[in-house]
Design an enzyme around this catalytic site. Structure first.
Site, short mmCIF file in Angstrom:
data_model
loop_
_atom_site.label_atom_id
_atom_site.label_comp_id
_atom_site.label_asym_id
_atom_site.label_seq_id
_atom_site.Cartn_x
_atom_site.Cartn_y
_atom_site.Cartn_z
N HIS A 167 0.82 -1.21 0.00
CA HIS A 167 0.00 0.00 0.00
C HIS A 167 0.86 1.26 0.00
CE1 HIS A 167 0.81 0.96 4.27
NE2 HIS A 167 0.72 -0.35 4.48
N CYS A 183 2.85 -4.63 7.12
CA CYS A 183 2.59 -4.48 5.69
C CYS A 183 3.78 -3.82 4.99
CB CYS A 183 1.34 -3.65 5.47
SG CYS A 183 -0.18 -4.46 6.01
#
Length: 214
Positions: A167, A183
């Site tokens: 992301h 992440c």
């Protein structure tokens, strides 16, 4: 060139997230943080803040490189140790992007696929994040203050969401660092570029210590 006042207003709320590196007590943007931004790229429903990539180590800047690995074109290879994400291309080339990764003990490795894609996605904390920080908001709408940034690629194994994402980020200074909750974060302009290049179903290999298998 964006005025500093505009930048500070746009970045007045910093990340809270998956992928969280700062807490509610550290939300205000500083002049040093604002200095990272040099303009915007038109996008909907929000413009993408553009970063002065001269501030990055050259190895973390988006570039086309030679690729000698065995993975087929179209494969995403995430190298946690070297803080780099590679999209394999045809004829022995690849596009390489700099990334920020999870703190020690938080990074995941394995083989997955892009199960879905999101544009300016909403963010919700995992149960683990809430247990560590009960004050976290239960959802945060997509926008420049959202820790998932301009785009997100959601990694699945079979039909199961791994809760691991590729992301964007509104903390560009974190690229090359080990500071997220697990992440992989990229510059917003880089994740937007990657988003356009890969379809749902894309194979993703996340490696640590040179291996993606447990």
């Amino acid at each position: 060139m964006l005025a500093r006042r505009t930048l500070l207003a746009a970045l007045a709320v910093a990340p809270l997230a998956a992928c969280q590196s700062r807490g509610p007590a550290q939300l205000a943007a500083t002049d040093e943080e604002a200095a990272w931004y040099v303009g915007t790229k038109p996008d909907k429903p929000h413009d993408i803040p553009l970063v002065d990539t001269d501030r990055l180590d050259p190895k973390y800047r988006r570039q086309v490189v030679r690729y000698t690995g065995l993975e087929a074109p179209g494969t995403i290879v995430v190298d946690i140790d070297n803080r780099q994400l590679t999209l394999v291309q045809a004829e022995g080339t690849a596009i390489r992007y700099g990334i920020g990764v999870g703190k020690l003990g938080f990074s995941w490795k394995g083989e997955a696929r892009v199960g879905r894609k999101g544009v300016w996605p909403d963010w919700s904390p995992t149960t683990t994040m809430v247990s560590l920080n009960p004050d976290l908001p239960r959802t945060l709408k997509g926008g420049v203050d959202n820790p998932l940034g301009a785009r997100a690629l959601y990694l699945y194994q079979g039909n199961r969401d791994t809760l691991f994402r590729l992301h964007g980020t509104n903390e560009p200074w974190s690229i090359g660092e080990q500071m997220s909750s697990g992440c992989v974060r990229m510059l917003n302009e880089d994740i937007a570029d990657l988003y356009e290049r890969v379809p749902v179903g894309t194979r993703v290999l996340v490696k640590r210590n040179g291996k993606y298998r447990v």
